[in-house]
Design a protein around this motif. Sequence first.
Motif, PDB file in Angstrom:
ATOM      1  N   CYS A  14       0.824  -1.231   0.000  1.00  0.00           N
ATOM      2  CA  CYS A  14       0.000   0.000   0.000  1.00  0.00           C
ATOM      3  C   CYS A  14       0.851   1.272   0.000  1.00  0.00           C
ATOM      4  CB  CYS A  14      -0.944   0.017   1.198  1.00  0.00           C
ATOM      5  SG  CYS A  14      -2.173  -1.309   1.177  1.00  0.00           S
ATOM      6  N   ARG A  15       1.505   1.561   1.131  1.00  0.00           N
ATOM      7  CA  ARG A  15       2.174   2.858   1.284  1.00  0.00           C
ATOM      8  C   ARG A  15       3.522   2.950   0.574  1.00  0.00           C
ATOM      9  NH1 ARG A  15       1.811   2.657   7.649  1.00  0.00           N
ATOM     10  NH2 ARG A  15       2.006   0.463   7.073  1.00  0.00           N
ATOM     11  N   SER A  16       4.434   1.991   0.854  1.00  0.00           N
ATOM     12  CA  SER A  16       5.785   2.140   0.292  1.00  0.00           C
ATOM     13  C   SER A  16       5.833   2.002  -1.235  1.00  0.00           C
ATOM     14  CB  SER A  16       6.794   1.227   0.989  1.00  0.00           C
ATOM     15  OG  SER A  16       6.466  -0.128   0.867  1.00  0.00           O
ATOM     16  N   PRO A  17       4.951   1.207  -1.882  1.00  0.00           N
ATOM     17  CA  PRO A  17       4.964   1.230  -3.351  1.00  0.00           C
ATOM     18  C   PRO A  17       4.586   2.604  -3.907  1.00  0.00           C
ATOM     19  CG  PRO A  17       3.889  -0.760  -2.568  1.00  0.00           C
ATOM     20  CD  PRO A  17       4.058   0.132  -1.374  1.00  0.00           C
ATOM     21  N   LEU A  18       3.618   3.268  -3.254  1.00  0.00           N
ATOM     22  CA  LEU A  18       3.275   4.640  -3.673  1.00  0.00           C
ATOM     23  C   LEU A  18       4.460   5.565  -3.450  1.00  0.00           C
ATOM     24  CD1 LEU A  18      -0.349   5.564  -2.490  1.00  0.00           C
ATOM     25  CD2 LEU A  18       0.597   5.773  -4.806  1.00  0.00           C
ATOM     26  N   ALA A  19       5.098   5.440  -2.277  1.00  0.00           N
ATOM     27  CA  ALA A  19       6.249   6.295  -1.962  1.00  0.00           C
ATOM     28  C   ALA A  19       7.370   6.099  -2.984  1.00  0.00           C
ATOM     29  CB  ALA A  19       6.751   6.001  -0.548  1.00  0.00           C
ATOM     30  N   ASP A  49      -1.307  -3.146  -3.909  1.00  0.00           N
ATOM     31  CA  ASP A  49      -2.759  -3.130  -3.749  1.00  0.00           C
ATOM     32  C   ASP A  49      -3.390  -2.374  -4.926  1.00  0.00           C
ATOM     33  OD1 ASP A  49      -4.872  -3.318  -1.139  1.00  0.00           O
ATOM     34  OD2 ASP A  49      -5.360  -1.777  -2.654  1.00  0.00           O
ATOM     35  N   ARG A  50      -4.512  -2.864  -5.445  1.00  0.00           N
ATOM     36  CA  ARG A  50      -5.134  -2.224  -6.627  1.00  0.00           C
ATOM     37  C   ARG A  50      -5.490  -0.768  -6.345  1.00  0.00           C
ATOM     38  NH1 ARG A  50     -10.156  -1.740  -5.202  1.00  0.00           N
ATOM     39  NH2 ARG A  50     -10.889  -3.198  -3.608  1.00  0.00           N
ATOM     40  N   ARG A  51      -5.759  -0.428  -5.075  1.00  0.00           N
ATOM     41  CA  ARG A  51      -6.099   0.966  -4.736  1.00  0.00           C
ATOM     42  C   ARG A  51      -4.858   1.858  -4.818  1.00  0.00           C
ATOM     43  NH1 ARG A  51      -8.708  -0.780   0.851  1.00  0.00           N
ATOM     44  NH2 ARG A  51      -6.875  -2.125   0.639  1.00  0.00           N
ATOM     45  N   ARG A  57      -2.113   5.931 -10.721  1.00  0.00           N
ATOM     46  CA  ARG A  57      -2.566   6.176 -12.102  1.00  0.00           C
ATOM     47  C   ARG A  57      -3.310   7.502 -12.210  1.00  0.00           C
ATOM     48  NH1 ARG A  57      -4.339   0.654 -13.998  1.00  0.00           N
ATOM     49  NH2 ARG A  57      -2.109   0.328 -14.266  1.00  0.00           N
ATOM     50  N   GLN A  58      -4.124   7.800 -11.188  1.00  0.00           N
ATOM     51  CA  GLN A  58      -4.861   9.080 -11.202  1.00  0.00           C
ATOM     52  C   GLN A  58      -3.907  10.271 -11.188  1.00  0.00           C
ATOM     53  OE1 GLN A  58      -7.430   8.608  -7.794  1.00  0.00           O
ATOM     54  NE2 GLN A  58      -8.624   7.040  -8.867  1.00  0.00           N
ATOM     55  N   HIS A  59      -2.701  10.042 -10.656  1.00  0.00           N
ATOM     56  CA  HIS A  59      -1.726  11.136 -10.584  1.00  0.00           C
ATOM     57  C   HIS A  59      -0.670  11.017 -11.683  1.00  0.00           C
ATOM     58  CE1 HIS A  59      -3.266  13.049  -6.949  1.00  0.00           C
ATOM     59  NE2 HIS A  59      -3.578  11.836  -6.557  1.00  0.00           N
ATOM     60  N   GLY A  60      -0.908  10.120 -12.628  1.00  0.00           N
ATOM     61  CA  GLY A  60      -0.097  10.120 -13.841  1.00  0.00           C
ATOM     62  C   GLY A  60       1.114   9.218 -13.855  1.00  0.00           C
ATOM     63  N   PHE A  61       1.221   8.269 -12.927  1.00  0.00           N
ATOM     64  CA  PHE A  61       2.340   7.332 -13.045  1.00  0.00           C
ATOM     65  C   PHE A  61       1.917   5.908 -12.705  1.00  0.00           C
ATOM     66  CE2 PHE A  61       2.514   9.309  -8.926  1.00  0.00           C
ATOM     67  CZ  PHE A  61       2.814   8.291  -8.046  1.00  0.00           C
ATOM     68  N   ASP A  62       2.770   4.984 -13.146  1.00  0.00           N
ATOM     69  CA  ASP A  62       2.454   3.554 -13.058  1.00  0.00           C
ATOM     70  C   ASP A  62       3.327   2.879 -12.007  1.00  0.00           C
ATOM     71  OD1 ASP A  62       1.528   0.953 -13.787  1.00  0.00           O
ATOM     72  OD2 ASP A  62       3.337   0.692 -14.995  1.00  0.00           O
ATOM     73  N   ILE A  63       2.696   2.120 -11.105  1.00  0.00           N
ATOM     74  CA  ILE A  63       3.491   1.353 -10.125  1.00  0.00           C
ATOM     75  C   ILE A  63       3.220  -0.145 -10.238  1.00  0.00           C
ATOM     76  CG2 ILE A  63       3.700   3.276  -8.487  1.00  0.00           C
ATOM     77  CD1 ILE A  63       1.573   1.847  -6.728  1.00  0.00           C
ATOM     78  N   GLY A 131      -8.510   7.004   1.901  1.00  0.00           N
ATOM     79  CA  GLY A 131      -7.292   6.800   2.684  1.00  0.00           C
ATOM     80  C   GLY A 131      -6.053   6.758   1.801  1.00  0.00           C
ATOM     81  N   PHE A 132      -6.206   6.216   0.608  1.00  0.00           N
ATOM     82  CA  PHE A 132      -5.063   6.115  -0.311  1.00  0.00           C
ATOM     83  C   PHE A 132      -4.704   7.486  -0.882  1.00  0.00           C
ATOM     84  CE2 PHE A 132      -4.011   1.624  -0.737  1.00  0.00           C
ATOM     85  CZ  PHE A 132      -5.022   1.078   0.044  1.00  0.00           C
ATOM     86  N   GLU A 133      -5.732   8.301  -1.174  1.00  0.00           N
ATOM     87  CA  GLU A 133      -5.475   9.658  -1.666  1.00  0.00           C
ATOM     88  C   GLU A 133      -4.804  10.502  -0.563  1.00  0.00           C
ATOM     89  OE1 GLU A 133      -5.469  10.961  -4.569  1.00  0.00           O
ATOM     90  OE2 GLU A 133      -5.165  13.047  -3.961  1.00  0.00           O
ATOM     91  N   ASN A 134      -5.253  10.308   0.665  1.00  0.00           N
ATOM     92  CA  ASN A 134      -4.655  10.998   1.809  1.00  0.00           C
ATOM     93  C   ASN A 134      -3.174  10.629   1.947  1.00  0.00           C
ATOM     94  OD1 ASN A 134      -4.646  12.477   4.293  1.00  0.00           O
ATOM     95  ND2 ASN A 134      -4.841  10.541   5.403  1.00  0.00           N
ATOM     96  N   VAL A 135      -2.877   9.339   1.835  1.00  0.00           N
ATOM     97  CA  VAL A 135      -1.490   8.855   1.886  1.00  0.00           C
ATOM     98  C   VAL A 135      -0.688   9.469   0.738  1.00  0.00           C
ATOM     99  CG1 VAL A 135      -0.079   6.787   1.460  1.00  0.00           C
ATOM    100  CG2 VAL A 135      -1.946   6.709   3.134  1.00  0.00           C
ATOM    101  N   TYR A 136      -1.299   9.496  -0.447  1.00  0.00           N
ATOM    102  CA  TYR A 136      -0.611  10.077  -1.606  1.00  0.00           C
ATOM    103  C   TYR A 136      -0.209  11.528  -1.335  1.00  0.00           C
ATOM    104  CZ  TYR A 136       0.442  12.149  -6.024  1.00  0.00           C
ATOM    105  OH  TYR A 136       1.091  12.837  -7.012  1.00  0.00           O
ATOM    106  N   GLN A 137      -1.140  12.310  -0.805  1.00  0.00           N
ATOM    107  CA  GLN A 137      -0.872  13.744  -0.590  1.00  0.00           C
ATOM    108  C   GLN A 137       0.275  13.956   0.394  1.00  0.00           C
ATOM    109  OE1 GLN A 137      -2.006  16.120  -2.436  1.00  0.00           O
ATOM    110  NE2 GLN A 137      -3.582  14.954  -3.519  1.00  0.00           N
ATOM    111  N   MET A 138       0.273  13.167   1.481  1.00  0.00           N
ATOM    112  CA  MET A 138       1.360  13.268   2.470  1.00  0.00           C
ATOM    113  C   MET A 138       2.701  12.909   1.857  1.00  0.00           C
ATOM    114  SD  MET A 138      -0.150  11.193   5.677  1.00  0.00           S
ATOM    115  CE  MET A 138      -1.473  11.861   6.656  1.00  0.00           C
ATOM    116  N   LEU A 139       2.708  11.789   1.122  1.00  0.00           N
ATOM    117  CA  LEU A 139       3.964  11.301   0.546  1.00  0.00           C
ATOM    118  C   LEU A 139       4.467  12.233  -0.544  1.00  0.00           C
ATOM    119  CD1 LEU A 139       3.279   7.459   0.407  1.00  0.00           C
ATOM    120  CD2 LEU A 139       4.842   8.671   1.948  1.00  0.00           C
ATOM    121  N   ASP A 140       3.537  12.825  -1.298  1.00  0.00           N
ATOM    122  CA  ASP A 140       3.944  13.735  -2.370  1.00  0.00           C
ATOM    123  C   ASP A 140       4.662  14.954  -1.783  1.00  0.00           C
ATOM    124  OD1 ASP A 140       3.935  14.400  -5.212  1.00  0.00           O
ATOM    125  OD2 ASP A 140       2.623  16.051  -4.609  1.00  0.00           O
TER     126      ASP A 140
END
Length: 151
Positions: A14-19, A49-51, A57-63, A131-140
């Motif tokens: 969830c978190r570290s792949p986004l990071a 995680d698919r989320r 993807r919503q923010h323009g990159f592929d993980i 929750g995933f969008e919230n995590v994204y904003q913090m990590l960004d």
Amino acid sequence: MKTKILMVCLGNICRSPLAEGILASKLDPTKFLVDSAGTAGYHAGELPDRRSIATARQHGFDISYQRSRKFVRNDFQTFDYIFAMDQSNYNNILSLAETEADRKKVHMILNQISPNSNAEVPDPYYGGDQGFENVYQMLDEACSIFAEKIS
Ligand code: 4NP
């Protein structure tokens, strides 16, 4: 030699792949290598995680190329910076450290935003998509500050 940065959470789905994806998108790949891992191995080999994939993807990159793996002691040799998402990750990473040099590599990721606050990236696994969008904003925000500093 590239500067190597490792993002660490519990499951590495969830978190570290986004990071990893966020930070990699902000750094020159010829100069930096970004990876991620989990302190627990129970999702080893799985896609994010698919989320997390959808949020990226919503923010323009592929993980979706990423595969979960467990954090190992040898990561202290490989990486220059190791970022934990929460206090539990931080403690689990430090429990494998053998030297002061190892320990100095480990940081709480949100301390990039608020030094010494030890604020945590909340685990979004059992919550909804917000929750995933919230995590994204913090990590960004944290990754922008770190990328600026080391580039
Ligand atoms: P992550 O989230 O540490 O951000 O990847 C989790 C993923 C899976 C589980 C816990 C947290 N789990 O218990 O399976």
